[in-house]
Design a protein around this motif. Structure first.
Motif, PDB file in Angstrom:
ATOM      1  N   ILE A  13       0.828  -1.206   0.000  1.00  0.00           N
ATOM      2  CA  ILE A  13       0.000   0.000   0.000  1.00  0.00           C
ATOM      3  C   ILE A  13       0.869   1.265   0.000  1.00  0.00           C
ATOM      4  CG2 ILE A  13      -1.613   1.369   1.399  1.00  0.00           C
ATOM      5  CD1 ILE A  13      -2.994  -0.886   0.014  1.00  0.00           C
ATOM      6  N   ALA A  14       1.961   1.229   0.815  1.00  0.00           N
ATOM      7  CA  ALA A  14       2.822   2.417   0.941  1.00  0.00           C
ATOM      8  C   ALA A  14       3.818   2.538  -0.198  1.00  0.00           C
ATOM      9  CB  ALA A  14       3.560   2.381   2.279  1.00  0.00           C
ATOM     10  N   ASN A  23      11.637  -0.753   9.674  1.00  0.00           N
ATOM     11  CA  ASN A  23      12.373   0.386  10.225  1.00  0.00           C
ATOM     12  C   ASN A  23      11.425   1.417  10.838  1.00  0.00           C
ATOM     13  OD1 ASN A  23      14.835  -0.670   9.508  1.00  0.00           O
ATOM     14  ND2 ASN A  23      15.009   0.505   7.601  1.00  0.00           N
ATOM     15  N   VAL A  24      10.285   1.653  10.193  1.00  0.00           N
ATOM     16  CA  VAL A  24       9.310   2.602  10.732  1.00  0.00           C
ATOM     17  C   VAL A  24       8.813   2.116  12.092  1.00  0.00           C
ATOM     18  CG1 VAL A  24       6.999   3.570  10.409  1.00  0.00           C
ATOM     19  CG2 VAL A  24       8.619   3.524   8.505  1.00  0.00           C
ATOM     20  N   LEU A  25       8.613   0.810  12.214  1.00  0.00           N
ATOM     21  CA  LEU A  25       8.095   0.252  13.453  1.00  0.00           C
ATOM     22  C   LEU A  25       9.130   0.217  14.570  1.00  0.00           C
ATOM     23  CD1 LEU A  25       6.069  -2.752  11.975  1.00  0.00           C
ATOM     24  CD2 LEU A  25       5.119  -0.680  13.008  1.00  0.00           C
ATOM     25  N   VAL A  39       3.984   5.330   5.326  1.00  0.00           N
ATOM     26  CA  VAL A  39       3.858   4.003   5.943  1.00  0.00           C
ATOM     27  C   VAL A  39       2.837   4.050   7.083  1.00  0.00           C
ATOM     28  CG1 VAL A  39       5.065   2.243   7.299  1.00  0.00           C
ATOM     29  CG2 VAL A  39       6.172   3.264   5.285  1.00  0.00           C
ATOM     30  N   GLN A  40       2.882   5.094   7.894  1.00  0.00           N
ATOM     31  CA  GLN A  40       1.934   5.219   9.002  1.00  0.00           C
ATOM     32  C   GLN A  40       0.503   5.306   8.473  1.00  0.00           C
ATOM     33  OE1 GLN A  40       2.369   4.779  12.047  1.00  0.00           O
ATOM     34  NE2 GLN A  40       4.489   5.221  12.577  1.00  0.00           N
ATOM     35  N   LEU A  46      -5.061  -0.010   6.939  1.00  0.00           N
ATOM     36  CA  LEU A  46      -5.242  -1.460   7.019  1.00  0.00           C
ATOM     37  C   LEU A  46      -5.591  -1.951   8.419  1.00  0.00           C
ATOM     38  CD1 LEU A  46      -2.215  -2.591   4.797  1.00  0.00           C
ATOM     39  CD2 LEU A  46      -4.644  -2.748   4.211  1.00  0.00           C
ATOM     40  N   GLY A  47      -5.358  -1.096   9.424  1.00  0.00           N
ATOM     41  CA  GLY A  47      -5.563  -1.544  10.808  1.00  0.00           C
ATOM     42  C   GLY A  47      -4.509  -2.559  11.232  1.00  0.00           C
ATOM     43  N   TYR A  48      -3.310  -2.403  10.701  1.00  0.00           N
ATOM     44  CA  TYR A  48      -2.238  -3.376  10.998  1.00  0.00           C
ATOM     45  C   TYR A  48      -1.719  -3.187  12.423  1.00  0.00           C
ATOM     46  CZ  TYR A  48       2.405  -5.476  11.052  1.00  0.00           C
ATOM     47  OH  TYR A  48       3.526  -6.197  11.389  1.00  0.00           O
TER      48      TYR A  48
END
Length: 359
Positions: A13-14, A23-25, A39-40, A46-48
């Motif tokens: 999606i991103a 890395n974002v996480l 990414v956020q 998506l509710g990931y």
């Protein structure tokens, strides 16, 4: 219910790679602000939700300390010291946002298998070991596999005061029984016996050394006479009573006795029916309820030392060549808790005398 979204879904999606999502996480400072925002946004759409276990595997940070829950002792007395230590450790760890994971093991080799399972699964960051002994294979395995750990108890049998491979916290048992013996000498007792564990127990040998030093310094007895005033036994009330009877048969007059544990002290009290002063070690609830003196281990201080070594400069490991001056060991001083005497046993004895007089 549809399948839970994955890292791959977020990446698609991103329009970025799976590594960028990771890395974002876990290390957002590595990602450009505009990419991080994209990414956020995909995560929100998506509710990931990152899987906690998977995240721990990536970061190797579970904020969890593993410690074995020792088996229940037969008399339920000596084991209380480790129960109190676990309570202090858990309470202080919670204030530091750390968790304590308890596990069981049938022996050292089984405990090592637990180390392997928990470290491979990233379930814990570090281990705390208790009940250390000569030639302990657990510390060797943890060092060899680069695991963070601290022991409650010295790694007996090596140059444990300076060995750079071990981080440990211990209570100065020699100091504790030296103070207890000096206290009894101060009351006028001279023939002070010692009931302790068989030779070869690092902890027991350390406590015996305190009694022996005080006796040599202050009793006025020869080494041969001092040697006749000791008896060894496995830990337990029955064993302590048997050792006390053997001691009185072989030594004759005994003015008082110091013991390596409260279990042994209770046995000595039963064997003598409260005729002489008895001092135990660990200051368990049994010592308090019966009213005999005992050496207390400051377990809050021990727990604080363990957590300091795990979370401070050393992080549970000693790094060869490190220039840090922070101490790698903590030797904590115990204190003697003096009580009037075995009130319950004395009361029972007085009742028995009254019954005989009335008959």
């Amino acid at each position: 219910m549809g399948a839970q979204p994955t890292v791959s879904d977020v990446a698609d999606i991103a329009g970025v790679s799976r590594q960028t999502v990771s890395n974002v996480l876990n290390s957002p400072q590595l990602v450009r602000p505009e990419t991080r925002e994209r990414v956020q946004a995909a995560i929100t759409e998506l509710g990931y939700r990152p899987h906690a276990s998977a995240r721990r595997l990536r970061t190797q940070k579970s904020s969890t300390i593993g410690i074995r829950l020792d088996p229940i002792t037969t008399d339920g007395i000596s084991g209380s010291i480790l129960d109190r230590f676990l309570h202090a450790l858990t309470e202080q760890a919670d204030r530091m946002n750390l968790r304590v994971l308890l596990f069981t093991a049938s022996g050292p080799e089984d405990e090592i298998e637990q180390f392997r399972r928990l470290s491979e699964g990233a379930d814990v960051d570090a281990f705390v070991l208790t009940s250390t002994f000569h030639g302990d294979p657990r510390t060797e395995w943890l060092i060899e596999h680069g695991q963070s750990f601290v022991t409650f108890g010295r790694p007996w049998g090596i140059d444990d005061m300076t060995d750079p491979q071990h981080l440990w916290v211990d209570v100065d048992g020699s100091s504790g029984l030296r103070d207890a013996t000096r206290y009894l000498l101060g009351t006028g007792a001279r023939r002070i016996g010692y009931v302790g564990w068989p030779s070869g127990s690092g902890t027991g040998d350390d406590r015996r050394r305190g009694w022996l030093e005080a006796m040599r310094d202050g009793s006025g007895l020869s080494d041969d006479k001092i040697a006749s005033l000791e008896a060894d036994a496995e830990d337990g009330v029955t064993f302590g009573a048997d050792a006390m009877r053997r001691l009185e048969r072989s030594a004759g007059t005994v003015d008082a006795v110091v013991c390596a544990s409260d279990s042994l002290a209770l046995g000595a009290l039963m064997a003598t029916a409260g005729r002489i002063q008895v001092v135990g070690y660990d200051n368990t609830p049994v010592a308090a309820s019966l009213g005999f003196s005992s050496v207390e281990q400051p377990l809050d201080e021990v727990a604080a030392g363990v957590l300091d070594l795990l979370t401070g400069t050393h992080g549970g490991r000693v790094h060869p060549g490190s220039a840090t001056a922070d101490p790698m060991h903590r030797l904590v001083a115990p204190r003697l808790v003096v009580r009037d005497g075995p009130t319950v046993i004395a009361a029972a004895r007085d009742r028995a005398r009254g019954d005989v007089a009335a008959s």
